[in-house]
Design a protein around this motif. Structure first.
Motif, mmCIF file in Angstrom:
data_model
loop_
_atom_site.group_PDB
_atom_site.id
_atom_site.type_symbol
_atom_site.label_atom_id
_atom_site.label_comp_id
_atom_site.label_asym_id
_atom_site.label_seq_id
_atom_site.Cartn_x
_atom_site.Cartn_y
_atom_site.Cartn_z
ATOM 1 N N ILE A 1 63.061 36.527 38.631
ATOM 2 C CA ILE A 1 63.164 35.133 38.352
ATOM 3 C C ILE A 1 65.277 35.353 38.234
ATOM 4 C CG2 ILE A 1 63.272 33.203 36.680
ATOM 5 C CD1 ILE A 1 60.691 33.623 36.303
ATOM 6 N N LEU A 2 65.661 35.550 37.526
ATOM 7 C CA LEU A 2 66.764 36.118 37.070
ATOM 8 C C LEU A 2 67.661 36.729 38.435
ATOM 9 C CD1 LEU A 2 67.237 37.523 32.822
ATOM 10 C CD2 LEU A 2 67.234 34.893 34.063
ATOM 11 N N LYS A 3 67.339 37.422 39.101
ATOM 12 C CA LYS A 3 67.803 38.570 40.473
ATOM 13 C C LYS A 3 67.584 36.835 41.441
ATOM 14 C CE LYS A 3 67.877 42.130 43.233
ATOM 15 N NZ LYS A 3 67.601 43.530 43.259
ATOM 16 N N GLN B 1 63.678 27.764 36.146
ATOM 17 C CA GLN B 1 63.292 29.056 35.843
ATOM 18 C C GLN B 1 64.136 29.052 34.672
ATOM 19 O OE1 GLN B 1 61.408 29.645 38.521
ATOM 20 N NE2 GLN B 1 60.610 27.211 39.212
ATOM 21 N N ILE B 2 64.892 29.278 34.188
ATOM 22 C CA ILE B 2 65.418 30.078 33.263
ATOM 23 C C ILE B 2 64.717 29.697 32.129
ATOM 24 C CG2 ILE B 2 67.120 30.175 31.444
ATOM 25 C CD1 ILE B 2 68.486 30.626 34.127
ATOM 26 N N ARG B 3 64.243 28.827 32.064
ATOM 27 C CA ARG B 3 62.838 28.541 30.682
ATOM 28 C C ARG B 3 61.870 29.271 31.470
ATOM 29 N NH1 ARG B 3 62.131 22.946 30.522
ATOM 30 N NH2 ARG B 3 60.209 22.713 31.433
ATOM 31 N N THR B 4 61.025 29.450 32.201
ATOM 32 C CA THR B 4 60.237 30.282 32.686
ATOM 33 C C THR B 4 60.206 32.084 32.387
ATOM 34 O OG1 THR B 4 59.570 28.650 34.391
ATOM 35 C CG2 THR B 4 58.430 30.800 34.255
ATOM 36 N N ALA B 5 61.625 32.768 32.354
ATOM 37 C CA ALA B 5 61.714 33.578 32.228
ATOM 38 C C ALA B 5 61.951 33.901 30.786
ATOM 39 C CB ALA B 5 63.264 33.861 33.219
ATOM 40 N N ALA B 6 62.711 32.771 29.909
ATOM 41 C CA ALA B 6 62.586 32.718 29.023
ATOM 42 C C ALA B 6 60.527 32.336 27.932
ATOM 43 C CB ALA B 6 62.888 31.185 28.106
ATOM 44 N N LEU C 1 68.056 33.185 26.346
ATOM 45 C CA LEU C 1 67.629 31.912 28.085
ATOM 46 C C LEU C 1 67.109 31.250 27.660
ATOM 47 C CD1 LEU C 1 65.769 35.087 30.056
ATOM 48 C CD2 LEU C 1 68.115 34.301 30.420
ATOM 49 N N ALA C 2 66.534 30.876 26.512
ATOM 50 C CA ALA C 2 66.050 29.307 26.105
ATOM 51 C C ALA C 2 67.621 27.797 25.594
ATOM 52 C CB ALA C 2 65.130 28.754 24.805
ATOM 53 N N LYS C 3 68.582 28.611 25.362
ATOM 54 C CA LYS C 3 69.906 28.263 24.833
ATOM 55 C C LYS C 3 70.730 28.300 26.296
ATOM 56 C CE LYS C 3 74.289 29.007 22.680
ATOM 57 N NZ LYS C 3 74.711 29.762 21.352
ATOM 58 N N ARG C 4 70.246 28.551 27.500
ATOM 59 C CA ARG C 4 71.064 28.540 28.859
ATOM 60 C C ARG C 4 70.191 27.722 29.555
ATOM 61 N NH1 ARG C 4 70.855 33.479 32.748
ATOM 62 N NH2 ARG C 4 71.776 32.710 34.403
ATOM 63 N N SER C 5 68.771 27.633 29.399
ATOM 64 C CA SER C 5 68.170 26.362 29.983
ATOM 65 C C SER C 5 68.948 25.524 29.461
ATOM 66 C CB SER C 5 66.453 26.480 29.472
ATOM 67 O OG SER C 5 66.095 25.575 30.099
ATOM 68 N N LYS D 1 60.830 21.048 25.921
ATOM 69 C CA LYS D 1 60.912 22.312 25.754
ATOM 70 C C LYS D 1 61.461 22.602 26.042
ATOM 71 C CE LYS D 1 56.457 20.919 29.074
ATOM 72 N NZ LYS D 1 56.584 20.540 30.305
ATOM 73 N N SER D 2 62.647 23.063 26.560
ATOM 74 C CA SER D 2 63.436 24.126 26.584
ATOM 75 C C SER D 2 63.810 24.317 24.712
ATOM 76 C CB SER D 2 64.733 24.125 26.963
ATOM 77 O OG SER D 2 64.505 24.231 28.332
ATOM 78 N N LEU D 3 63.970 23.478 24.397
ATOM 79 C CA LEU D 3 65.175 23.038 22.836
ATOM 80 C C LEU D 3 63.338 23.763 21.709
ATOM 81 C CD1 LEU D 3 66.509 22.344 20.807
ATOM 82 C CD2 LEU D 3 65.295 20.415 20.508
#
Length: 123
Positions: free
Chosen positions: A52-54, A73-78, A93-97, A105-107
């Motif tokens: 995902i990140l790539k 997508q960042i959250r999915t990676a998290a 990754l959650a913080k980045r999201s 959800k990210s929180l």
């Protein structure tokens, strides 16, 4: 366009679709166009978060235009990192999201591991 990226462990089809969107316009349909078969022995055990990140990195111009998708997508990676017990990467990754586009959800993905770590240290 380069075709499928064989260096990806998962989501090669998604990466190819993103490449195609740079050359062609797409339309949506409710009609089922593809059926797939999955089996328990065909599950990929490699971390999905790496792919995902790539893919995001290779298609950053597409993601910059759609913050909701980018954050998702960042959250999915998290979540993938969380499921693989890579807590520190999941939190990062959650913080980045959250920074890209705040969501409950990210929180939660960010807070729950942090709370767990603090409780573990308290014991």
């Amino acid at each position: 366009m380069g075709g499928f990226d064989s260096s990806l462990s998962t989501d090669e089809d998604w990466d190819l679709a993103l490449k195609l969107t740079k050359l062609y316009r797409f339309a949506l349909t409710d009609e089922i166009l593809v059926c797939s078969l999955t089996s328990s022995d065909g599950v990929n055990t490699k971390p999905r978060s790496e792919s995902i990140l790539k893919i995001i990195q290779n298609n950053i111009d597409s993601f910059d235009k759609n913050k909701k998708c980018y954050s998702l997508q960042i959250r999915t990676a998290a979540i993938d990192c969380l499921m693989r017990n890579n807590i520190s990467e999941a939190i990062k990754l959650a913080k980045r999201s959250l920074m890209i586009r705040p969501s409950v959800k990210s929180l939660l993905i960010f807070l729950v591991p942090n709370i767990y770590i603090k409780i573990k240290k308290f014991k």
